[in-house]
Scaffold this active site. Structure first.
Site, PDB file in Angstrom:
ATOM      1  N   ASN A   1      -5.378  12.643  -0.158  1.00 30.91           N
ATOM      2  CA  ASN A   1      -4.604  11.757   0.729  1.00 30.91           C
ATOM      3  C   ASN A   1      -5.577  11.026   1.646  1.00 30.91           C
ATOM      4  O   ASN A   1      -6.799  11.195   1.550  1.00 30.91           O
ATOM      5  CB  ASN A   1      -3.579  12.575   1.529  1.00 30.91           C
ATOM      6  CG  ASN A   1      -2.588  11.696   2.269  1.00 30.91           C
ATOM      7  OD1 ASN A   1      -2.041  10.750   1.682  1.00 30.91           O
ATOM      8  ND2 ASN A   1      -2.365  11.938   3.539  1.00 30.91           N
ATOM      9  N   LYS A   2      -5.034  10.212   2.510  1.00 33.11           N
ATOM     10  CA  LYS A   2      -5.824   9.359   3.401  1.00 33.11           C
ATOM     11  C   LYS A   2      -6.942  10.129   4.094  1.00 33.11           C
ATOM     12  O   LYS A   2      -6.722  11.254   4.546  1.00 33.11           O
ATOM     13  CB  LYS A   2      -4.874   8.723   4.426  1.00 33.11           C
ATOM     14  CG  LYS A   2      -5.490   7.768   5.416  1.00 33.11           C
ATOM     15  CD  LYS A   2      -6.329   6.696   4.783  1.00 33.11           C
ATOM     16  CE  LYS A   2      -5.629   5.890   3.729  1.00 33.11           C
ATOM     17  NZ  LYS A   2      -6.550   5.021   2.939  1.00 33.11           N
TER      18      LYS A   2
ATOM     19  N   GLN B   1      -3.035   2.844   9.649  1.00 29.34           N
ATOM     20  CA  GLN B   1      -1.688   2.920   9.071  1.00 29.34           C
ATOM     21  C   GLN B   1      -0.716   3.659   9.991  1.00 29.34           C
ATOM     22  O   GLN B   1       0.496   3.557   9.835  1.00 29.34           O
ATOM     23  CB  GLN B   1      -1.735   3.627   7.704  1.00 29.34           C
ATOM     24  CG  GLN B   1      -2.359   2.812   6.595  1.00 29.34           C
ATOM     25  CD  GLN B   1      -3.837   3.108   6.440  1.00 29.34           C
ATOM     26  OE1 GLN B   1      -4.509   3.480   7.395  1.00 29.34           O
ATOM     27  NE2 GLN B   1      -4.369   2.950   5.245  1.00 29.34           N
TER      28      GLN B   1
ATOM     29  N   ARG C   1       0.864  -1.177   0.000  1.00 29.49           N
ATOM     30  CA  ARG C   1       0.000   0.000   0.000  1.00 29.49           C
ATOM     31  C   ARG C   1       0.898   1.223   0.000  1.00 29.49           C
ATOM     32  O   ARG C   1       2.104   1.123   0.146  1.00 29.49           O
ATOM     33  CB  ARG C   1      -0.951  -0.023   1.201  1.00 29.49           C
ATOM     34  CG  ARG C   1      -0.252  -0.421   2.511  1.00 29.49           C
ATOM     35  CD  ARG C   1      -0.815   0.229   3.703  1.00 29.49           C
ATOM     36  NE  ARG C   1      -0.682   1.680   3.640  1.00 29.49           N
ATOM     37  CZ  ARG C   1       0.450   2.347   3.892  1.00 29.49           C
ATOM     38  NH1 ARG C   1       1.574   1.728   4.216  1.00 29.49           N
ATOM     39  NH2 ARG C   1       0.488   3.667   3.815  1.00 29.49           N
ATOM     40  N   GLY C   2       0.228   2.412  -0.122  1.00 23.95           N
ATOM     41  CA  GLY C   2       1.001   3.637  -0.260  1.00 23.95           C
ATOM     42  C   GLY C   2       1.174   3.899  -1.751  1.00 23.95           C
ATOM     43  O   GLY C   2       1.547   2.990  -2.509  1.00 23.95           O
ATOM     44  N   ALA C   3       0.885   5.126  -2.163  1.00 22.48           N
ATOM     45  CA  ALA C   3       0.812   5.422  -3.596  1.00 22.48           C
ATOM     46  C   ALA C   3       2.047   4.984  -4.387  1.00 22.48           C
ATOM     47  O   ALA C   3       1.932   4.258  -5.389  1.00 22.48           O
ATOM     48  CB  ALA C   3       0.530   6.909  -3.784  1.00 22.48           C
TER      49      ALA C   3
ATOM     50  N   ARG D   1      -6.904  -0.308  -7.379  1.00 17.30           N
ATOM     51  CA  ARG D   1      -7.214   0.791  -6.454  1.00 17.30           C
ATOM     52  C   ARG D   1      -7.263   2.075  -7.288  1.00 17.30           C
ATOM     53  O   ARG D   1      -6.352   2.337  -8.063  1.00 17.30           O
ATOM     54  CB  ARG D   1      -6.161   0.903  -5.328  1.00 17.30           C
ATOM     55  CG  ARG D   1      -6.160  -0.299  -4.379  1.00 17.30           C
ATOM     56  CD  ARG D   1      -5.354  -0.034  -3.131  1.00 17.30           C
ATOM     57  NE  ARG D   1      -6.059   0.859  -2.222  1.00 17.30           N
ATOM     58  CZ  ARG D   1      -5.505   1.384  -1.122  1.00 17.30           C
ATOM     59  NH1 ARG D   1      -4.248   1.128  -0.820  1.00 17.30           N
ATOM     60  NH2 ARG D   1      -6.210   2.181  -0.332  1.00 17.30           N
TER      61      ARG D   1
ATOM     62  N   ASP E   1      -1.756  10.786  -2.387  1.00 19.75           N
ATOM     63  CA  ASP E   1      -2.041   9.796  -3.432  1.00 19.75           C
ATOM     64  C   ASP E   1      -2.177  10.453  -4.781  1.00 19.75           C
ATOM     65  O   ASP E   1      -2.066   9.793  -5.827  1.00 19.75           O
ATOM     66  CB  ASP E   1      -3.311   9.022  -3.085  1.00 19.75           C
ATOM     67  CG  ASP E   1      -3.006   8.033  -1.982  1.00 19.75           C
ATOM     68  OD1 ASP E   1      -2.882   8.476  -0.824  1.00 19.75           O
ATOM     69  OD2 ASP E   1      -2.816   6.842  -2.295  1.00 19.75           O
TER      70      ASP E   1
HETATM   71  O1  MRU Z   1      -4.740   3.386   1.690  1.00 22.84           O
HETATM   72  P1  MRU Z   1      -3.244   3.567   1.747  1.00 22.84           P
HETATM   73  O2  MRU Z   1      -2.648   3.054   3.007  1.00 22.84           O
HETATM   74  O3  MRU Z   1      -2.576   3.038   0.498  1.00 22.84           O
HETATM   75  O4  MRU Z   1      -3.059   5.135   1.754  1.00 22.84           O
HETATM   76  C1  MRU Z   1      -1.780   5.671   1.871  1.00 22.84           C
HETATM   77  C2  MRU Z   1      -1.765   7.150   1.955  1.00 22.84           C
HETATM   78  O5  MRU Z   1      -2.771   7.799   1.989  1.00 22.84           O
HETATM   79  C3  MRU Z   1      -0.413   7.791   1.895  1.00 22.84           C
HETATM   80  O6  MRU Z   1      -0.404   8.972   2.638  1.00 22.84           O
HETATM   81  C4  MRU Z   1      -0.056   8.108   0.438  1.00 22.84           C
HETATM   82  O7  MRU Z   1      -0.277   6.996  -0.374  1.00 22.84           O
HETATM   83  C5  MRU Z   1       1.348   8.553   0.302  1.00 22.84           C
HETATM   84  S1  MRU Z   1       2.478   7.243   0.617  1.00 22.84           S
HETATM   85  C6  MRU Z   1       4.047   7.848   0.417  1.00 22.84           C
END
Ligand code: MRU
Length: 367
Positions: A251-252, A201, A53-55, A90, A241
């Site tokens: 973002n999240k 997270q 996970r994470g962009a 996603r 993201d």
């Molecule tokens: O749903 P996730 O855990 O993939 O979401 C992650 C985030 O929102 C992060 O802040 C974003 O992807 C940046 S990661 C360097």
């Protein structure tokens, strides 16, 4: 970054043919386990279930998913199928579409016989570049922390939301890269870590910070406004993201509320992103960025350890409770103090971000 004495990336490949290895993030912070992915289907499953996970990491994983697919069958149809299937995993992180578009651009002009080695080389290049971009974000961002420390003469208090550390990228992280570097350089820094319900997270962030020896405190998501009101947060740094060319930040879920609280309390709010996270095409952030809606069970159920220290899941809401679970939100550019990139800090405005725009061919992200 290190886990114990050993340096890990969040994903690594054994080279052409695979498999690709990941740290399975669904077990953390309690269980550290790696997993071998040997097919594009396994990569897609890992992205959907958030083992990765994470962009940035989602984009890199998808690139290796294409390489695995092409090793199995290198036809135009197979390339198309793999790209489509991975793109559907996603919707919000633009890095996914960006990485898939790059793989397609590299592979489509080649003959099927040439594709497999090129696919593995391109996926590895995307992974290596990600690590380098994030390290550069850290080098620029540490200046912000050094300035805060010099001005205040005490440890710098950073608040972050979700996990934008090394687990969310190939290495270093985005929002946390400056924090790791500051700690390494002896700049005292303390991080308020938002728990980030429903997927928590923040626990990954706390695990990373503990592993690097960075002082930190886990807080419930609702604590940030209070901490800012009382002068206990010097700056907010989050990942993203997707950032629009105008500087709006997806973002999240919950990031927007932190940005509102930051503005109300004159606390600077930064988003740290590698440039592949900038979506040059989207016009209206609220209408144009797809916000992932995830399963209601992520809100109804909580995972952790039971009294005997075994992994367990408990229900905090009855199964019939209606739940909405939007996974991301959009923070308007007006609330963003700056976009921290591998090329430095830019104002969250079109005139400023324009300097980062790649040549037209590389800017196209439709996979
Ligand atoms: O749903 P996730 O855990 O993939 O979401 C992650 C985030 O929102 C992060 O802040 C974003 O992807 C940046 S990661 C360097």
């Amino acid at each position: 970054m290190k886990v114990g004495d050993r340096h890990y990336r969040s994903l690594w490949s054994e080279g052409p043919g695979g498999p690709v290895h990941i740290i399975d993030q669904t077990g953390l912070p309690h269980v550290f386990a790696t997993r071998a992915l040997d097919s594009p289907e396994a990569v897609a499953e890992a992205i959907v279930t958030m083992r990765v996970r994470g962009a940035p990491l989602i984009g890199v994983a998808a690139a290796f998913g294409v390489a695995l697919a092409i090793s199995r069958e290198a036809s135009d149809a197979a390339l198309d199928r793999a790209v489509r299937a991975l793109a559907a995993t996603r919707p919000t992180a633009v890095n996914l579409a960006w990485a898939l578009a790059r793989m397609r651009r590299r592979l489509a002009p080649l003959s099927p016989g040439e594709r497999a080695p090129a696919a593995w080389a391109e996926a590895q290049a995307i992974a290596d570049e990600d690590a380098a971009l994030n390290e550069a974000i850290g080098r620029h961002g540490v200046e912000l922390l050094a300035r805060e420390h010099a001005a205040r003469g005490r440890p710098v208090n950073v608040l972050t939301h979700c996990n934008a550390g090394w687990l969310a990228t190939v290495d270093w992280g985005t929002a946390l890269a400056p924090v790791f570097l500051a700690h390494d350089r002896g700049i005292p820094v303390h991080v308020w870590v938002d728990e980030t319900r429903p997927r928590s997270q923040g626990l990954l962030t706390a695990w990373e910070l503990a592993g690097h020896g960075v002082p930190h405190t886990l807080v419930a998501d609702n604590a940030g406004g209070h901490l800012m009101q009382h002068g206990r947060v010097d700056l907010v740094i989050v990942g993203a993201d997707r950032v629009t060319r105008r500087g709006d930040v997806a973002n999240k879920i919950g990031t927007y509320l932190k940005a509102l609280a930051a503005q109300a309390n004159a606390v600077p709010f930064y988003a740290a992103v590698p440039t592949p996270t900038i979506d040059w095409a989207v016009d209206d952030a609220l209408a144009g960025i797809p916000i992932e809606e995830r399963s209601g069970d992520e809100v109804r159920l909580v995972r952790g350890l039971d009294g005997d220290g075994r992994p367990a899941t408990v229900a905090v809401a009855p199964p019939a409770t209606p739940v909405a679970n939007p996974a991301f939100d959009v923070t308007p550019a007006a609330l963003v103090s700056g976009i921290l990139t591998e090329r430095g800090l830019f104002a969250a405005r079109e005139e400023s971000l324009r300097a980062l725009r790649p040549v037209a061919r590389d800017a196209a992200v439709a996979p």
